[in-house]
Design a protein around this motif. Sequence first.
Motif, short mmCIF file in Angstrom:
data_model
loop_
_atom_site.label_atom_id
_atom_site.label_comp_id
_atom_site.label_asym_id
_atom_site.label_seq_id
_atom_site.Cartn_x
_atom_site.Cartn_y
_atom_site.Cartn_z
N UNK A 123 0.84 -1.20 -0.11
CA UNK A 123 -0.11 0.02 0.16
C UNK A 123 0.80 1.32 0.15
N UNK A 124 0.22 2.22 -0.64
CA UNK A 124 0.95 3.64 -0.68
C UNK A 124 0.92 4.48 0.60
N UNK A 125 1.86 5.15 0.92
CA UNK A 125 1.85 5.89 2.11
C UNK A 125 0.78 7.14 2.15
N UNK A 126 0.17 7.38 3.08
CA UNK A 126 -0.67 8.32 3.24
C UNK A 126 -1.95 8.51 2.32
N UNK A 127 -2.44 7.58 1.69
CA UNK A 127 -3.61 7.40 0.80
C UNK A 127 -4.41 6.43 1.38
N UNK A 128 -5.62 6.67 1.49
CA UNK A 128 -6.70 5.63 2.21
C UNK A 128 -6.55 4.36 1.25
N UNK A 129 -6.74 3.23 2.01
CA UNK A 129 -7.08 1.75 1.44
C UNK A 129 -8.16 1.81 0.60
N UNK A 130 -8.25 0.75 -0.33
CA UNK A 130 -9.34 1.05 -1.42
C UNK A 130 -10.84 1.06 -0.70
N UNK A 161 -7.96 -5.19 -2.87
CA UNK A 161 -8.17 -4.76 -1.44
C UNK A 161 -7.12 -4.17 -0.98
N UNK A 162 -5.79 -4.28 -1.64
CA UNK A 162 -4.81 -3.25 -1.09
C UNK A 162 -4.32 -2.59 -2.45
N UNK A 163 -3.57 -1.42 -2.13
CA UNK A 163 -3.41 -0.49 -3.30
C UNK A 163 -2.61 -1.41 -4.61
N UNK A 164 -1.65 -2.23 -3.94
CA UNK A 164 -1.00 -2.93 -5.04
C UNK A 164 -1.12 -4.48 -4.55
N UNK A 165 -1.33 -5.25 -5.59
CA UNK A 165 -1.27 -6.79 -5.15
C UNK A 165 -0.26 -7.38 -6.49
N UNK A 166 0.99 -7.40 -6.28
CA UNK A 166 1.90 -8.06 -7.07
C UNK A 166 1.84 -9.57 -7.19
N UNK A 167 1.58 -10.03 -8.48
CA UNK A 167 1.30 -11.46 -8.74
C UNK A 167 2.62 -11.82 -9.40
N UNK A 168 3.16 -12.90 -9.15
CA UNK A 168 4.15 -13.55 -10.21
C UNK A 168 3.55 -15.13 -10.30
N UNK A 169 3.48 -15.68 -11.57
CA UNK A 169 3.25 -17.09 -11.77
C UNK A 169 4.23 -17.71 -12.54
#
Lengths: 351, 351
Positions: B34-41, B121-129
């Motif tokens: 998640x990014x700092x200082x920005x509300x979560x989704x 749910x979070x700002x970023x969800x990094x996925x690697x397959x």
Amino acid sequence: MIEKIVARAQSNWTKAEGPHHHIVLSSRLRLARNLKKIPMPAFQNETDGFTVLEKVKNAAENLGYRGQEKLYFYRLNEIPALERQILLEKHLISPEHCEEGGNKGLLINGDEAISIMINEEDHLRLQVFSPGLQLEEAWQIADQLDDALESELEYAFHSRTGYLTACPTNVGTGLRASVMVHVPALVLTQQAGRVFSSLGQLGFTARGLYGEGTEAIGDLYQISNQITLGQTELEIIQNLTTLALQIVAKEEKTRKWLLQECPFQIKDRVGRAFGVLQNAAILNSQEALNCLSDVRMGVDLGLLKEELRKLNLCELLVLAQPAFIQRYTGRTMAAQERDGVRAELFAKKFR
Amino acid sequence: MIEKIVARAQSNWTKAEGPHHHIVLSSRLRLARNLKKIPMPAFQNETDGFTVLEKVKNAAENLGYRGQEKLYFYRLNEIPALERQILLEKHLISPEHCEEGGNKGLLINGDEAISIMINEEDHLRLQVFSPGLQLEEAWQIADQLDDALESELEYAFHSRTGYLTACPTNVGTGLRASVMVHVPALVLTQQAGRVFSSLGQLGFTARGLYGEGTEAIGDLYQISNQITLGQTELEIIQNLTTLALQIVAKEEKTRKWLLQECPFQIKDRVGRAFGVLQNAAILNSQEALNCLSDVRMGVDLGLLKEELRKLNLCELLVLAQPAFIQRYTGRTMAAQERDGVRAELFAKKFR
């Protein structure tokens, strides 16, 4: 002759020929006859039974000498149980005639069109089998055979009631005419029950593949007359022929309707049945028959590969039976092993 | 890029390669950031969501300029619903991310090895397959990507608890590692339920093909870590790898046992599944997956034609899915029609 008969799945009635054979697999006529002054099988002592066997055997030999088709004579207790079972599976003898005990005999010709059970419920039960809807043709053969035998044997006959039989339902003509019909579309649309249960009012009855009390598996029904008295043989035969033609028409119409209204469901059913026959590793005879039924309809409707037409599905019906499978494999097997062998056999046939 | 992705059944994870891929279809790593200082989704207003999208998009572009693999940016509401559904069917986005609404975004690379959900749910969800059991390899990629992004973005991070996440179960490493395992023998012998329900005690959980609350069809389970806190990323990955290897061993042992103890039952099951895929005219996705599962095991055990090895059954899993079928056919269809098209498609593949 019997060795050949039990070693092959084909029989006269399994030939895919004759009128309407796509729905009427086979026609069968049976005449019940008894000899004068000898107790009927249920009341026989050993000597009575033996006397009947000898008289009928001699009569059959005399027919042969007079240029009629050769009939081979067997005492049932000389035929091993497994092979008797195959005769039953091929419809050549009845379940009762397959059982141990009594002075049971059999006369059978080379192509299995004629089979005479001796000392079954009656002294003689003449049977004539034809592929397709050919009751009149079968009647010609049965009538001639009956006349020829009557010239050698003294039948119990009453001028008013006709031929005397063990069971009163056979008195009169002693004739039971039957057709084996394959009606998957009527079964699928749940019309079969209604259609066949209403036959009683018309003097006919419908039974499963192996006669009274057996289940109608493989969408196969045997339709036969219930009344043997007060109608001539030809009337009985013509009425049953008319009825069979009505069933053919109804089944055909229903198949067309199914193809139009639910083509995917029909293709799916037929395809899955084919898939099972081709790929199963365990296959009991009931499932085999049910799948064969769907595949047979599928071939007829052009829903499966054209090459499948070459397969004789009536023969496969016989091939699927427990005793035949064991004879074919050359050893007795428990049901579980049979199901494996049957699956392998069908996989080969359908590949 | 997205047009290519939704038009093909293959994905990086569907390649039949990598260690133990006969049982471990694929490995996946997911990092929650998640990014700092920005509300979560869940607490965002329109501007917050847009800000996140823009920041992440720009960061990804900068990565590209620095010679890192190109990531393509999409706003989810610009992707038609059917194509979003395909992304879900290919496991590239979550069910929640597939739904309408919010400032949802996606970054994806050309071979679908990397997918970043923005404002899930979070700002970023990094996925690697990765295909097969390759959690460490996937971790190398995820870790580098994460570092590169972190150099462009300010992550919400707490020196004691680690990365902050929307759901407390993700706090710490923010890492969810998972493997998709194909365990038909464990399911068939009714061991799967016991094995997978006991995973909780070990800090792992097992779910169905499409995550939480979805049924385990096709004998496929996703195993992932429940704990993200108090363990390093490598510990989590190594523990899951060890567990996956144990499942592989157990599945292999059970398959051998089945082949020895009930060879006919296994051949029958596999054969019938093949028969259905080859011959059905109506096939829903659940049945397709279940049959694919049996066929996959059959191919692996050498019970089916060798040519079938050429078929990529992971791709067929995707091909069987409702949205993919519709995209493939080029039109939206009701379930009934899809089942017909799917059957036709599979019949072709398996003929």
